[in-house]
Design a protein around this motif. Structure first.
Motif, PDB file in Angstrom:
ATOM      1  N   LEU A 269       0.828  -1.214   0.000  1.00 19.48           N
ATOM      2  CA  LEU A 269       0.000   0.000   0.000  1.00 19.48           C
ATOM      3  C   LEU A 269       0.861   1.262   0.000  1.00 19.48           C
ATOM      4  CD1 LEU A 269      -2.841  -0.975   2.505  1.00 19.48           C
ATOM      5  CD2 LEU A 269      -3.005  -0.752   0.017  1.00 19.48           C
ATOM      6  N   ASN A 270       2.023   1.170   0.639  1.00 19.19           N
ATOM      7  CA  ASN A 270       2.896   2.344   0.700  1.00 19.19           C
ATOM      8  C   ASN A 270       3.474   2.723  -0.668  1.00 19.19           C
ATOM      9  OD1 ASN A 270       2.464   2.696   3.406  1.00 19.19           O
ATOM     10  ND2 ASN A 270       4.281   1.557   4.052  1.00 19.19           N
ATOM     11  N   SER A 271       3.303   1.821  -1.661  1.00 19.37           N
ATOM     12  CA  SER A 271       3.780   2.158  -3.008  1.00 19.37           C
ATOM     13  C   SER A 271       3.083   3.412  -3.526  1.00 19.37           C
ATOM     14  CB  SER A 271       3.551   0.990  -3.981  1.00 19.37           C
ATOM     15  OG  SER A 271       2.164   0.735  -4.129  1.00 19.37           O
ATOM     16  N   PHE A 272       1.889   3.736  -2.989  1.00 20.49           N
ATOM     17  CA  PHE A 272       1.178   4.942  -3.414  1.00 20.49           C
ATOM     18  C   PHE A 272       1.956   6.217  -3.047  1.00 20.49           C
ATOM     19  CE2 PHE A 272      -2.524   2.115  -3.580  1.00 20.49           C
ATOM     20  CZ  PHE A 272      -3.100   2.539  -4.770  1.00 20.49           C
ATOM     21  N   PHE A 273       2.863   6.121  -2.092  1.00 15.05           N
ATOM     22  CA  PHE A 273       3.593   7.318  -1.664  1.00 15.05           C
ATOM     23  C   PHE A 273       4.923   7.488  -2.406  1.00 15.05           C
ATOM     24  CE2 PHE A 273       1.183   5.972   2.252  1.00 15.05           C
ATOM     25  CZ  PHE A 273       0.118   6.810   1.970  1.00 15.05           C
TER      26      PHE A 273
ATOM     27  N   LEU B 179       7.635  -0.964  -7.942  1.00 13.64           N
ATOM     28  CA  LEU B 179       6.637  -0.167  -7.207  1.00 13.64           C
ATOM     29  C   LEU B 179       5.573   0.363  -8.154  1.00 13.64           C
ATOM     30  CD1 LEU B 179       9.118   1.712  -4.869  1.00 13.64           C
ATOM     31  CD2 LEU B 179       7.090   0.517  -4.038  1.00 13.64           C
ATOM     32  N   ASP B 180       6.016   0.854  -9.326  1.00  7.36           N
ATOM     33  CA  ASP B 180       5.053   1.373 -10.323  1.00  7.36           C
ATOM     34  C   ASP B 180       4.067   0.288 -10.725  1.00  7.36           C
ATOM     35  OD1 ASP B 180       6.073   3.880 -10.336  1.00  7.36           O
ATOM     36  OD2 ASP B 180       7.104   3.728 -12.271  1.00  7.36           O
ATOM     37  N   GLN B 181       4.605  -0.923 -10.916  1.00  4.77           N
ATOM     38  CA  GLN B 181       3.758  -2.037 -11.342  1.00  4.77           C
ATOM     39  C   GLN B 181       2.708  -2.380 -10.288  1.00  4.77           C
ATOM     40  OE1 GLN B 181       6.108  -5.428 -12.161  1.00  4.77           O
ATOM     41  NE2 GLN B 181       4.836  -5.884 -13.925  1.00  4.77           N
ATOM     42  N   TYR B 182       3.155  -2.461  -9.029  1.00  3.54           N
ATOM     43  CA  TYR B 182       2.216  -2.807  -7.963  1.00  3.54           C
ATOM     44  C   TYR B 182       1.187  -1.698  -7.772  1.00  3.54           C
ATOM     45  CZ  TYR B 182       4.303  -7.184  -6.578  1.00  3.54           C
ATOM     46  OH  TYR B 182       4.708  -8.501  -6.569  1.00  3.54           O
ATOM     47  N   LYS B 183       1.663  -0.457  -7.836  1.00  5.95           N
ATOM     48  CA  LYS B 183       0.757   0.684  -7.672  1.00  5.95           C
ATOM     49  C   LYS B 183      -0.318   0.639  -8.758  1.00  5.95           C
ATOM     50  CE  LYS B 183       3.105   4.443  -7.888  1.00  5.95           C
ATOM     51  NZ  LYS B 183       3.851   5.680  -7.793  1.00  5.95           N
ATOM     52  N   GLY B 184       0.104   0.392 -10.006  1.00  2.26           N
ATOM     53  CA  GLY B 184      -0.835   0.321 -11.129  1.00  2.26           C
ATOM     54  C   GLY B 184      -1.845  -0.795 -10.935  1.00  2.26           C
TER      55      GLY B 184
ATOM     56  N   LEU C  36      -2.788  -2.172  -8.092  1.00  2.00           N
ATOM     57  CA  LEU C  36      -3.712  -1.852  -6.988  1.00  2.00           C
ATOM     58  C   LEU C  36      -4.775  -0.865  -7.457  1.00  2.00           C
ATOM     59  CD1 LEU C  36      -1.150  -1.503  -4.035  1.00  2.00           C
ATOM     60  CD2 LEU C  36      -2.877  -3.279  -4.300  1.00  2.00           C
ATOM     61  N   ARG C  37      -4.351   0.152  -8.232  1.00  2.00           N
ATOM     62  CA  ARG C  37      -5.322   1.133  -8.762  1.00  2.00           C
ATOM     63  C   ARG C  37      -6.362   0.438  -9.630  1.00  2.00           C
ATOM     64  NH1 ARG C  37      -1.336   5.485  -9.972  1.00  2.00           N
ATOM     65  NH2 ARG C  37      -1.465   6.855  -8.168  1.00  2.00           N
ATOM     66  N   ALA C  38      -5.873  -0.481 -10.482  1.00  2.00           N
ATOM     67  CA  ALA C  38      -6.792  -1.192 -11.381  1.00  2.00           C
ATOM     68  C   ALA C  38      -7.827  -1.996 -10.602  1.00  2.00           C
ATOM     69  CB  ALA C  38      -6.002  -2.094 -12.320  1.00  2.00           C
ATOM     70  N   LYS C  39      -7.457  -2.418  -9.398  1.00  2.13           N
ATOM     71  CA  LYS C  39      -8.397  -3.182  -8.555  1.00  2.13           C
ATOM     72  C   LYS C  39      -9.271  -2.253  -7.721  1.00  2.13           C
ATOM     73  CE  LYS C  39      -6.869  -7.524  -9.125  1.00  2.13           C
ATOM     74  NZ  LYS C  39      -7.686  -8.405  -9.912  1.00  2.13           N
ATOM     75  N   GLY C  40      -9.115  -0.942  -7.916  1.00  2.00           N
ATOM     76  CA  GLY C  40      -9.974   0.010  -7.202  1.00  2.00           C
ATOM     77  C   GLY C  40      -9.427   0.440  -5.852  1.00  2.00           C
ATOM     78  N   VAL C  41      -8.163   0.058  -5.542  1.00  2.00           N
ATOM     79  CA  VAL C  41      -7.576   0.480  -4.258  1.00  2.00           C
ATOM     80  C   VAL C  41      -7.191   1.951  -4.372  1.00  2.00           C
ATOM     81  CG1 VAL C  41      -5.723   0.066  -2.582  1.00  2.00           C
ATOM     82  CG2 VAL C  41      -6.720  -1.851  -3.848  1.00  2.00           C
ATOM     83  N   ARG C  42      -7.502   2.722  -3.347  1.00  2.00           N
ATOM     84  CA  ARG C  42      -7.211   4.156  -3.349  1.00  2.00           C
ATOM     85  C   ARG C  42      -5.990   4.463  -2.477  1.00  2.00           C
ATOM     86  NH1 ARG C  42      -9.013   4.279  -7.241  1.00  2.00           N
ATOM     87  NH2 ARG C  42     -11.129   4.484  -7.940  1.00  2.00           N
ATOM     88  N   VAL C  43      -5.471   5.681  -2.606  1.00  2.00           N
ATOM     89  CA  VAL C  43      -4.317   6.106  -1.799  1.00  2.00           C
ATOM     90  C   VAL C  43      -4.700   5.998  -0.317  1.00  2.00           C
ATOM     91  CG1 VAL C  43      -2.744   8.013  -1.310  1.00  2.00           C
ATOM     92  CG2 VAL C  43      -3.701   7.757  -3.598  1.00  2.00           C
ATOM     93  N   PRO C  44      -3.909   5.275   0.486  1.00  2.00           N
ATOM     94  CA  PRO C  44      -4.264   5.131   1.908  1.00  2.00           C
ATOM     95  C   PRO C  44      -4.292   6.494   2.610  1.00  2.00           C
ATOM     96  CG  PRO C  44      -2.414   3.699   1.308  1.00  2.00           C
ATOM     97  CD  PRO C  44      -2.659   4.598   0.143  1.00  2.00           C
ATOM     98  N   ASP C  45      -5.262   6.655   3.489  1.00  2.00           N
ATOM     99  CA  ASP C  45      -5.364   7.913   4.227  1.00  2.00           C
ATOM    100  C   ASP C  45      -4.687   7.718   5.582  1.00  2.00           C
ATOM    101  OD1 ASP C  45      -5.972  10.397   5.024  1.00  2.00           O
ATOM    102  OD2 ASP C  45      -8.130  10.086   5.254  1.00  2.00           O
ATOM    103  N   LYS C  46      -3.384   7.879   5.608  1.00  2.00           N
ATOM    104  CA  LYS C  46      -2.671   7.718   6.884  1.00  2.00           C
ATOM    105  C   LYS C  46      -1.544   8.737   6.942  1.00  2.00           C
ATOM    106  CE  LYS C  46       0.716   4.182   5.600  1.00  2.00           C
ATOM    107  NZ  LYS C  46       1.301   2.909   5.944  1.00  2.00           N
TER     108      LYS C  46
END
Ligand code: SF4
Ligand code: SF4
Length: 442
Positions: A295-299, A321-326, A328-338
């Motif tokens: 999830l931290n790949s979003f940062f 990281l780019d691959q995992y981030k992409g 996760l986005r494709a699966k509808g995961v959003r930037v964690p709010d932390k």
């Protein structure tokens, strides 16, 4: 003084987007919550020589554009942030800034990535943008030099964005920075630089750290900052040609967990949760019981420092990281709010990466030569992509056979969608309209 509403409308109609690479529609950045407007003259990536030259050639237009932005948003000040080594740009600012209220010069260190918004805001104001959030949350709006020039030209002479400044460097006979109509091809850019100086080369659209390998028929958009003609065996090209499967296998076999990638990560150094070595450990060992490293790949801002500079094993944390981030986005995961730590690492100053060392590490020192500004006027044909910036692609309002003039609106985003208008960059006849582009022949 132009009001914020008028400025927003003008920038939307004029097709003004971030010209530094990200391409966020500029009107959508303007906010009455801003107390500081920052002019980004860091150029960020090695070998690109656009903004430093614009600062000399158009200094009063750029400072006036900044003044307009500060006044329209009711901000307290505008910061003109220029890298220390851009001595001619600094001189131009010093000679003229006295004519403008509320503008001040800030000299940036020659580090990479000085032009990353989060890094730039910290360097100029000491504020830390919360991870996953945007600069306005700390009262800042950041604009690139060429963007501010476009703002000035739209407001003062109703000039829509139809041209782009592009540095053409590397294995070309005459490195140049050209002002060209949006939509010219890579092949034409190479010709403008006198042609290639070798048979074996790979064209890269953008800088060596974040650019992409392109073809000769690819075209300039409103965000193209550079075309680099590079040797096939140089590090930036080799990195882009490795397969993701191989990247993971390499990580499994040779990642020593030295954590150098994390120690030098510019976002980690500003207290954000991205830790590339932890991510590499997780993928190399299949440690999926803890999702945090993924999830931290979003940062991660994809600056590429971890794989092009920090890793002594030649591994590719950024690409993975780019691959995992992409994914996760494709699966509808959003930037964690932390929250991040909210403070910079005490060793940050010592761990910033000097740009000259990065250029040497990339094997590109021989290409770091002047690329003087040249204006090109005769272009026979352009292909204007309908997606030129962040947001929705434009919808064309012209058809094949229509005659258009320079600056005429030919497409706009759908009602209510994020985006800006698109204009003819040369006068001529529309020869093709597809879902992706509009072509115009002079
Ligand atoms: S720098 Fe390279 S070897 Fe060291 S932890 Fe990071 S990926 Fe692994
Ligand atoms: S690309 Fe690497 S160095 Fe850059 S922000 Fe991401 S993890 Fe950090």
């Amino acid at each position: 003084m132009v009001s914020m509403l008028d400025l927003k409308n003008a920038l939307f109609e004029g097709g003004v987007v971030g010209a530094g690479g990200a391409g966020f529609p500029t009107h959508a950045k303007l906010s009455d919550q801003a107390d500081t407007v920052i002019l980004n003259c860091a150029e960020c990536e090695p070998l690109i020589k656009v903004d430093r030259q614009l600062m000399v050639d158009y200094i009063n237009e750029i400072l006036s554009g900044m003044q307009m932005m500060v006044e329209a948003m009711g901000a307290k000040e505008g910061i003109i942030a220029v890298k220390k080594s851009y001595t001619a740009s600094i001189e131009a600012v010093k000679s003229n800034i006295g004519n403008y209220k509320n503008l001040r010069l800030h000299i940036l260190p020659d580090i990479y990535p000085a032009g990353d918004e989060v890094v730039l805001i910290y360097e100029t104001t000491g504020r830390i943008v919360p991870q996953g959030k945007i600069p306005i949350l700390v009262g800042c709006v950041v604009c690139n030099v060429e963007t501010v020039l476009n703002i000035y030209q739209k407001v003062t002479s109703d000039t829509n964005v139809v041209n782009k400044f592009v540095t053409v460097a590397g294995l070309v006979k005459k490195p140049v920075t050209v002002k060209v109509p949006v939509g010219v091809t890579v092949k034409e850019l190479i010709d403008m630089a006198g042609g290639v100086s070798t048979e074996e080369y790979v064209p890269l659209m953008g800088g060596p750290m974040t650019g992409r390998i392109c073809g000769l028929n690819d075209v300039v958009t409103k965000t193209t900052k550079a075309l680099l003609i590079l040797p096939p065996n140089c590090l930036p090209i080799r990195k882009r040609q490795s397969s993701p499967k191989m990247d993971i296998r390499n990580a499994m076999s040779v990642c020593s967990q030295c954590s150098m990638c994390t120690s030098l990560c510019p976002r980690n150094l500003l207290g954000q949760s991205i830790a590339p070595n932890v991510f590499m450990r997780a993928i190399a060992n299949g440690l999926t019981y803890d999702v945090e490293p993924f999830l931290n790949s979003f940062f991660c801002c994809s600056c590429g420092l971890c794989e092009m500079y920090s890793c002594h094993q030649g591994l590719s944390p950024r690409r993975l990281l780019d691959q995992y981030k992409g994914a996760l986005r494709a699966k509808g995961v959003r930037v964690p709010d932390k929250p991040g730590k909210g403070v910079a690492d005490p060793m940050r100053d010592e761990r910033r990466v000097p740009e000259h060392r990065l250029i040497t590490r990339l094997g590109l020192a021989g290409f770091d030569v002047p690329a003087p500004m040249t204006e090109i006027t005769s272009v026979k044909e352009v292909k204007l992509m309908l997606r030129q910036n962040i947001g929705a692609p434009c919808v064309p309002s012209v058809k094949v056979g229509d005659t258009v003039s320079v600056g005429q609106k030919i497409a706009a985003p759908p009602e209510g969608a994020l985006g800006t208008c698109l204009h003819a960059s040369i006068a001529g006849t529309v020869t093709a309209v597809t879902d992706n582009f509009v072509s115009i022949k002079a």
